[in-house]
Design a protein around this motif. Sequence first.
Motif, mmCIF file in Angstrom:
data_model
loop_
_atom_site.group_PDB
_atom_site.id
_atom_site.type_symbol
_atom_site.label_atom_id
_atom_site.label_comp_id
_atom_site.label_asym_id
_atom_site.label_seq_id
_atom_site.Cartn_x
_atom_site.Cartn_y
_atom_site.Cartn_z
ATOM 1 N N LYS A 4 1.043 -1.290 -0.096
ATOM 2 C CA LYS A 4 0.088 -0.051 0.118
ATOM 3 C C LYS A 4 0.919 1.126 -0.068
ATOM 4 O O LYS A 4 1.888 1.356 0.805
ATOM 5 C CB LYS A 4 -0.999 -0.094 1.343
ATOM 6 N N PRO A 5 0.752 1.982 -0.809
ATOM 7 C CA PRO A 5 1.418 3.316 -1.074
ATOM 8 C C PRO A 5 1.184 4.459 0.137
ATOM 9 O O PRO A 5 0.153 4.331 0.433
ATOM 10 C CB PRO A 5 0.944 4.121 -2.265
ATOM 11 N N LEU A 6 1.853 4.726 0.961
ATOM 12 C CA LEU A 6 1.889 5.676 2.046
ATOM 13 C C LEU A 6 2.820 6.742 1.651
ATOM 14 O O LEU A 6 3.924 6.730 1.185
ATOM 15 C CB LEU A 6 2.369 5.067 3.113
ATOM 16 N N PRO A 7 2.558 8.216 2.126
ATOM 17 C CA PRO A 7 3.383 9.303 2.266
ATOM 18 C C PRO A 7 4.608 9.267 2.923
ATOM 19 O O PRO A 7 4.353 8.462 4.078
ATOM 20 C CB PRO A 7 2.567 10.366 2.570
ATOM 21 N N GLY A 52 2.612 10.883 6.976
ATOM 22 C CA GLY A 52 1.411 11.212 7.216
ATOM 23 C C GLY A 52 0.475 10.039 7.390
ATOM 24 O O GLY A 52 1.050 8.903 7.410
ATOM 25 N N ARG A 53 -0.834 10.222 7.382
ATOM 26 C CA ARG A 53 -1.427 8.790 7.861
ATOM 27 C C ARG A 53 -2.199 8.652 6.649
ATOM 28 O O ARG A 53 -3.130 7.492 6.383
ATOM 29 C CB ARG A 53 -2.673 9.139 8.854
ATOM 30 N N GLY A 54 -2.263 9.317 5.467
ATOM 31 C CA GLY A 54 -2.933 8.981 4.341
ATOM 32 C C GLY A 54 -2.400 7.934 3.550
ATOM 33 O O GLY A 54 -1.341 7.157 3.711
ATOM 34 N N GLY A 55 -2.775 7.535 2.360
ATOM 35 C CA GLY A 55 -2.382 6.622 1.494
ATOM 36 C C GLY A 55 -3.507 6.095 0.549
ATOM 37 O O GLY A 55 -4.568 6.519 0.625
#
Length: 57
Positions: A4-7, A52-55
Amino acid sequence: MFFKPLPGDGPPRHAGRGDRLWPVVVAAMPSYAAYRAATAREIPLVLVTRTGRGGVT
């Protein structure tokens, strides 16, 4: 295998730090030891710190 791509932020690690990280890399992926031994070039290592917490979900 799915990743999973994560910042994140990850500048390449050069002399000194890379030498300390290689045992960790080889422990996780033993075939990298042979890969490193078979080449004359420096293989850059990147230690990514999550920013960050996004993705992508």
